[in-house]
Each structure stands twice: as C-alpha cells, then as structure tokens.
Scaffold this active site. Structure first.
Site, PDB file in Angstrom:
ATOM      1  N   GLN A 265       0.816  -1.208   0.000  1.00 52.03           N
ATOM      2  CA  GLN A 265       0.000   0.000   0.000  1.00 52.03           C
ATOM      3  C   GLN A 265       0.852   1.261   0.000  1.00 52.03           C
ATOM      4  OE1 GLN A 265      -3.527  -0.127  -0.401  1.00 52.03           O
ATOM      5  NE2 GLN A 265      -2.712  -2.141  -0.919  1.00 52.03           N
ATOM      6  N   HIS A 268       1.520   3.171  -3.330  1.00 52.45           N
ATOM      7  CA  HIS A 268       0.513   3.998  -4.001  1.00 52.45           C
ATOM      8  C   HIS A 268       0.904   5.469  -4.032  1.00 52.45           C
ATOM      9  CE1 HIS A 268      -2.940   1.515  -5.057  1.00 52.45           C
ATOM     10  NE2 HIS A 268      -2.781   0.832  -3.945  1.00 52.45           N
ATOM     11  N   GLU A 335      -9.009   1.848   6.112  1.00 51.29           N
ATOM     12  CA  GLU A 335      -9.581   1.506   4.812  1.00 51.29           C
ATOM     13  C   GLU A 335      -9.462  -0.007   4.578  1.00 51.29           C
ATOM     14  OE1 GLU A 335      -8.850   2.705   0.106  1.00 51.29           O
ATOM     15  OE2 GLU A 335      -7.244   2.957   1.571  1.00 51.29           O
ATOM     16  N   HIS A 336      -8.247  -0.530   4.739  1.00 51.86           N
ATOM     17  CA  HIS A 336      -7.995  -1.971   4.634  1.00 51.86           C
ATOM     18  C   HIS A 336      -7.438  -2.458   5.970  1.00 51.86           C
ATOM     19  CE1 HIS A 336      -6.987  -0.115   0.643  1.00 51.86           C
ATOM     20  NE2 HIS A 336      -7.801  -1.058   0.202  1.00 51.86           N
ATOM     21  N   ASP A 369      -7.756  -5.748  -3.910  1.00 56.24           N
ATOM     22  CA  ASP A 369      -7.584  -4.681  -4.892  1.00 56.24           C
ATOM     23  C   ASP A 369      -7.980  -5.130  -6.297  1.00 56.24           C
ATOM     24  OD1 ASP A 369      -6.727  -2.750  -3.138  1.00 56.24           O
ATOM     25  OD2 ASP A 369      -4.594  -3.120  -3.450  1.00 56.24           O
ATOM     26  N   HIS A 428     -51.905  19.601   9.785  1.00 54.32           N
ATOM     27  CA  HIS A 428     -51.641  18.177   9.574  1.00 54.32           C
ATOM     28  C   HIS A 428     -52.847  17.349  10.027  1.00 54.32           C
ATOM     29  CE1 HIS A 428     -47.557  19.429   8.906  1.00 54.32           C
ATOM     30  NE2 HIS A 428     -47.116  18.189   8.771  1.00 54.32           N
TER      31      HIS A 428
END
Length: 443
Positions: A265, A268, A335-336, A369, A428
């Site tokens: 990761q 990235h 995230e992961h 992924d 109402h």
C-alpha cells in the site's frame, strides 16, 4: 524507515483521545476547496472550452475534444496484452458474482389489515465515474465502479480519466480497454476537479456531457475537494483520501508477509499509510528488519514507498494484548484491515470499524484490490466508523410506498391528530379530519 508508537503499560484512552495517538496522513480537503471552486465555476460557465484549457494547464496536452472516440476504445481493447485482458475479465467476473448478490428486492410490510408500506429500490438514472491516472493507472478502479453501477441497474454510465501526453491526449489505453470490456462507451479525457464539475453541471456541444445524478470513484485531493463542493447538488460516494493499510498481528504472523503487505500500500502514494498493530515486540522487530530488503528490491522506492513508510501517517504500534490491539484498530478505522493472528476469523468478527477486513495469511489486501470479488473503493481517514465502501446499494434509492384503506386510516387517525396538535401543526390533523367529515373516529 518506520516509526514506533508504544501504547503498552497504560490503560488505553477512549474514543477521540485514542484516535489522537494514532498515525494519520494530513489531507486538508477544506483548504483545497477554495482552489477548486474557480475551476468548477469555470467549467460551469464555459463548459468544454474550459475543460480543454485545463487539460493544457494541468496535464500538458492539447485537445480538440474531450470525449474519447469509440474507435479509440475499441482499438485499446484490440491492442491489450492478452494476459492483462484475461486478468481483467476474471476481476470483472468475480466482482459481478459478489455485487449481483447485493441487489435489494422490493418488500411489502402489512402494518395493519388494509395498511401496507412497500420499499422499492430504484437506481439513480445517470452516474459519472472517475478513474485516476496520475502516478499510476487504475483499470481496476474502472471495474470496481462500473460493476456495482451496472448491477444496480443504472442506465446511463459515463467515465472520466485524465488525458495522457504519451497517448496523444487520450486516457491510458488500459483504462479504455477496461471500459470496452465492461461495455462503457461514453468516456471523457478529463481529470481532476474539472471532471467532477463536468459531471455535476454537464456540458453542451458535439462532445458535450449530460449532467449526472451521482459521481463516484477515487482520486487525489482536488477530486475529493470537488466532491465536497458539489455535495447536495449530486450524490457522491466518499471524499477518498490517501490509501491505508492496518495489520493486526500477533507472534504467529509471518514477518515476511506483513512487511510485504505494508509495502504494497505504501507504493501507491507518499501519503499512503502503513500501520502494524501488534502485541509482539519480536514480530515488530522482525517486520522492521524485513522492510529493508523488500523495499530495496521493488520500484517506486524514493518517490513513494520510503516517504510513505517514514511519514507520520505510518507506524508500528505496540500494545499489551490483542484486546488492546482490537481497540486500536477500531479507533483507527482503516480503509484496509488485515488480521494476521491465531484464530484470525474470530478476531475479524469482532472488528467494528474498517472499510474491508482481510482474514488470515492468505487474504492479502492486494487480492481485494483486484480479484477477491469485493470492492476496493473504500472509506479512508477514519471514515469507516460511519461509512461503507462502494456497492450496489450506493447506486440505489429506497422509496417507501404507503397504501392505506379508509378503515386502516380510520383506526389510527386519532393518533395522527394528537401528534399533529402536540407539534402545533393543526393543518396536519385537519388533513385527516377533512376525510372523515371533520370528526375523527375514536378507537
């Protein structure tokens, strides 16, 4: 190469106090918002002309049009490496299996005799999908966005990806080939905030883009800021920040695997976060030792991996026990999240906050992924505590259909009138009284 945070010896704080102790990338969407505002409004007022100018300014390409010709999409698939094509086809196949099972069905509940509420699910009419094309090319993101939209039944799907100088101003050919495999023929060579603006406002002309109801897909901070700018005008998936991996591991974990997954990761982006949470100092030492040769043996070392691992968003976090480790990863909301422990499935079942959970040594994030069948468009920056990843549900709207007979309404009318008067909204109640000769039946 990577820092340590030692949380052993003391009782872990709760909530925000614990989150403040954990590493996190700086990602100031609010600051970026002011910079994307004029870009978005320029697209609003000048349409395609503005998009072409931004392509020159930001991407260094001269375009005569922004819509990708159909023949370019077809040619990209024809020229695609057969091995890459086979891998993409398998990724698509597995993603369809998972996402097809997510489709919700209409359900009718009989509340009382003669009174029903039906919930039906209706797809958004048109979506604009974004596939990044900066440091890397992401045909996998095309798959992860298009498949759930298609399985939800979205009728109109358009995709934008930045123009590339080395490909004559077209998006990367692998992006185009993925679109061809998925049957997406409306593709635009537009990147960044201007792509989100194009989808939000729409453009006119021969290669104009009709406005979309929703925009999804990962991108850089400018894409995230544009999504925030248009929130309320269009639907969005999430303001995606830099990618994150957290690994909860004990002494049974293989340090070779853990180090490899952290690096996977980190490659990235220099802001990518790689976090190991462990109750084993021996594992921490072994992983740290293993990082050196693995980093040296790969690509993107100086511009991505080393800055990511050395940044304040990455760390090895030492805890007294896996119970404490579970508290840490729930506070972090990765995230992961990988679970590499003895009885990993049992620990994974107790996790509350994560975009996606990867169980045991044979379920690495890299699988998710590309080819697990799961979706890799996931909440970042701790947003997993309140948000989900992209799915078929992201593209569906639930609509309640209320159907009561006269008798069913008569049974509950006095309660409706009472509550209306309690809220000082007599009209109402009058709406019911008018149906019963201004005298509501009493039950």
């Amino acid at each position: 190469m990577i820092s340590r945070i030692d949380l052993r010896g003391d009782t872990l704080p709760e909530g925000g106090a614990l989150r403040d102790l954990l590493p996190r990338a700086e990602f100031d969407v609010e600051a970026a918002l002011e910079k994307v505002r004029p870009i978005c409004e320029d697209v609003h007022h000048r349409g395609t002309a503005a998009l072409i100018e931004f392509a020159q300014k930001f991407d260094g390409v001269e375009l005569s049009q922004v819509r990708v010709p159909a023949e370019a999409i077809t040619a990209a698939l024809e020229q695609l490496d057969p091995a890459v094509r086979a891998a993409l086809e398998e990724s698509i196949r597995r993603a369809r299996i998972v996402h097809r099972n997510q489709r919700r069905t209409e359900h009718t509940t009989q509340v009382v005799p003669g009174g029903t509420v039906t919930e039906k699910w209706v797809p958004v009419e048109r979506v604009g999908l974004y596939a990044p094309g900066g440091r890397s090319v992401y045909p996998s993101s095309v798959v992860m966005n298009v498949v759930p939209a298609q399985e939800a039944g979205v009728e109109s799907i358009a995709l934008a990806s930045p123009p590339q100088r080395e490909f004559d101003g077209l998006p990367h050919p692998t992006i185009l080939a993925a679109c061809a495999l998925l049957g997406v023929d409306e593709v635009y060579a537009v990147g960044g905030a201007q792509a989100v603006a194009m989808f939000a406002y729409g453009t006119t002309g021969p290669d104009g883009c009709p406005p979309a109801n929703m925009v999804t897909g990962p991108g850089n901070i400018w894409v995230a800021a544009a999504k925030r700018y248009f929130t309320g005008k269009i639907g969005i998936d999430t303001e995606a920040g830099p990618t994150e991996i957290a690994v909860l591991a004990d002494a049974t974990a293989d340090p070779v695997h853990v180090a490899a997954d952290l690096i996977s990761q980190a490659e990235h982006d220099p802001l990518a976060a790689a976090v190991l949470v462990t109750d084993s100092a021996e594992l921490a030492d072994a992983v740290e030792k293993e990082l050196e040769p693995q980093v040296a043996a790969t690509k993107h070392v100086e511009d991505r991996i080393k800055p990511a691992l050395a940044g304040k968003q990455s760390a090895i976090v030492l805890v007294d026990s896996l119970e404490d480790g579970l508290k840490v990863v729930d506070a972090y909301g990765a995230e992961h999240l990988e679970i590499q422990t003895a009885d990993a499935a049992a620990w994974a079942a107790r996790v509350r906050n994560a975009g996606a959970i990867f169980v045991g040594p044979w379920s690495p994030v890299s699988l998710g992924d590309y080819c697990a069948g799961s979706n890799h468009v996931l909440p970042t920056g701790g947003c997993a505590c309140h948000s989900s990843g992209l799915s078929v549900q992201s593209f569906l709207r639930g609509i309640h259909i209320v159907d009561y007979t006269r008798d069913a309404l008569a049974e509950v009318a006095h309660h409706v009138v009472t509550l209306a008067e309690a809220e000082d909204l007599p009209a109402h109640g009058a709406a019911l009284k008018a149906r019963f000769g201004w005298k509501v039946p009493q039950q």
